[in-house]
Design an enzyme around this catalytic site. Structure first.
Site, PDB file in Angstrom:
ATOM      1  N   HIS A  85      -2.518  -8.002 -12.998  1.00  0.00           N
ATOM      2  CA  HIS A  85      -1.252  -8.314 -12.332  1.00  0.00           C
ATOM      3  C   HIS A  85      -0.170  -7.375 -12.882  1.00  0.00           C
ATOM      4  O   HIS A  85      -0.086  -7.160 -14.102  1.00  0.00           O
ATOM      5  CB  HIS A  85      -0.814  -9.748 -12.639  1.00  0.00           C
ATOM      6  N   CYS A  92      -1.150 -17.366 -14.660  1.00  0.00           N
ATOM      7  CA  CYS A  92      -1.411 -15.996 -15.129  1.00  0.00           C
ATOM      8  C   CYS A  92      -0.163 -15.109 -15.113  1.00  0.00           C
ATOM      9  O   CYS A  92       0.125 -14.404 -16.083  1.00  0.00           O
ATOM     10  CB  CYS A  92      -2.502 -15.353 -14.265  1.00  0.00           C
TER      11      CYS A  92
END
EC number: 1.2.1.11
Lengths: 345, 345
Positions: B250, B130
């Site tokens: 994130h 990710c």
């Protein structure tokens, strides 16, 4: 008998000011008498210190008569106005605001790093920015042994750096989030700025307001103060400062390049023996510093030390300290202690 | 009539798997039929998809007979065992685990970056980590125009990257903290590791377990996968990966150096026109990406773009994306879509 001093605290009820009180007591600072100064609005209120009650006095220029050391932590505009008045009356000012930090005649001091600069003081000493202090404290021992040619830092800064109201806001937002309510934001990223964003469940890449070059003031403080404290005006320093939902304890992911060849073991060795530093780096037992565990602790903790995989003179470090202690109140008191020892007070 | 495919999802009840279901529906992926596969323990349970109920089937090798595309997100060991079985039976596997990512014959793909690599597939395509996906998606347009000679990243990663149980743990710890209770930690930083630390009110500089060189697996994934996706095996990449108390989204503080002269306006220009990227950078209105505001959003957001003050070929960027979407489920579906368009499915 050891010398005892007349102490004044300006801004004693703030997040840093209340830690200054604690540190004076904890470290047995030799106090002859102490006074607490604030705006006219707060004057007359009671404040407790070491089991005794005191009346807060109005911070007028005259209030500094007879004061040996004045600890300021009540915002830049208060320092701008009153620190020179205090100095004029013979007090040594240790100022925790950013107002005088970059003034050429004002020493900006982390005692473990540039204690010698205290000798050049003209009545005002500046305490550096919290995120700067812990970084230079950890980098100085490395730099002394191996040189330093570059610093790139990304920070993970606690809300207490923005004061008591920001701590309260994180608590309220956290409760709002737990209850499934809307999160209200009024303080962060910067109280004086136009927009406010939630910090609970978020990170905010803005601390203090922006400067024209795209960096924030917080980032420019880290950049400029680091160069000044280390006496390295040409050192390439870059900073990205980010607020995280932590109460106290600033963390920093720091990349440095050194001049001489060094190994991770060499860096371990210098940090293990460095004043005010705790080397906390054992990956086999998942041992590394974290902000939740440094709250209330004096030292600067360093871990996750790795040699860069592409540049053998590059190293990565993870530096954590209590931003209200070594980052503010403790460093201020350590400045006063160093001056006392060096007969500057 | 457009081609319709037989789809299988392995691990549909996990944090990423449930987002895969959502993305298939939202993006109108041409589904002829769909099946949900899991361990014997979960087989027989009901699962909802697009208003219909399905029975979860046991993920045996034979279950992949007749499947055109199999989306795996049930852990590395499941992929290791079953992805080759699925591929052997003619399914194209898009694997969200790290197991095959660095295998030489397995393309590791972010469609906006290296779509061409899909052509070389031998039945298994790997979806990158990710934190890698969002970074390379943002760096590729800059690299195409100005070259890329260095990357140093520090991450601020959400707990959802560690799965549903980590999200639950943050919620529980947050409630424990609000109630003044002891905080219990059982999941983070890595469920399989020995020690666990609270993430509420904390940041943890460990994601995944440690490798021998002092970097964590997460950090080595970012380093190695970035080089592989960009086809730049010699690119100096460094990563420090840190977990923060954010649910999803994130964030990354990224320092890059480019080959050709460029200005911040030049970088703005390429990112403004880049596929899948939203330039969110206006400091006059405090506009920059934050994880709380990207949850559920497809693009990769980039802001806080600054030229380094010491190196005019150095730039700082702040990159944020929903780690479960572009960082995982969305990128997996985009791989399938690209393969369909390119007649590889």
């Amino acid at each position: 008998m050891a010398k005892e001093l007349s102490v004044a605290i300006v801004g004693a009820t703030g997040a840093v000011g209340s830690k200054m009180k604690e540190q004076l007591i904890k470290r047995n600072f030799p106090i002859k008498n102490i006074k607490f100064l604030a705006s006219a609005r707060s004057a007359g209120k009671d404040i407790e210190f070491n089991g005794q009650m005191y009346k807060i006095e109005e911070a007028t220029p005259e209030a500094f008569e007879g004061v040996d050391v004045a600890l300021f932590s009540a915002g830049g505009s208060v320092s701008a106005k009153l620190a020179p008045e205090a100095a004029k009356r013979g007090a040594v000012v240790i100022d925790n605001t950013s107002h005088f930090r970059m003034h050429e005649e004002v020493p900006l001091v982390v005692p473990e790093v540039n204690r010698e600069d205290l000798k050049k003081h003209k009545g005002i000493i500046a305490n550096p920015n919290c995120s700067t202090i812990q970084m230079v404290a950890a980098l100085q021992p490395v730099r002394e042994k191996f040189g330093l040619t570059r610093v790139i830092v990304s920070t993970y800064q606690a809300v207490s750096g923005s004061g008591v109201s920001a701590i309260e806001e994180l608590r309220e937002q956290s409760a709002q989030w737990d209850a499934g309510k809307n999160i209200e934001a009024n303080i962060l990223p910067a109280k004086s700025d136009k927009k406010h964003y939630p910090i609970a469940r978020n990170v905010i890449p803005q601390i203090d307001v922006f400067t024209d070059n795209g960096f924030t003031y917080e980032e420019m403080k880290m950049i400029n103060e680091t160069k000044k404290i280390l006496h390295m005006p040409e050192l390439p320093v870059a900073a990205t400062c980010v607020r995280v939902p932590v109460v106290s304890g600033h963390s920093e992911s720091v990349y440095i390049e050194v001049e001489q060849d060094a190994s991770v073991q060499d860096i371990f060795e210098v940090l293990r023996n460095a004043p005010g530093i705790v080397l906390q780096d054992d990956i086999t037992s998942q041992d590394y510093p974290m902000p939740l565990f440094v709250e209330g602790e004096d030292p600067v903790y360093v871990g996750r030390i790795r040699q860069d995989l592409a540049n053998k003179k590059g190293f990565h470090l993870w530096i954590v300290a209590d931003n209200l202690l070594k980052g503010a109140a403790l460093n201020s008191i350590q400045i006063a202690e160093a001056m006392l020892e060096d007969n500057l007070l």
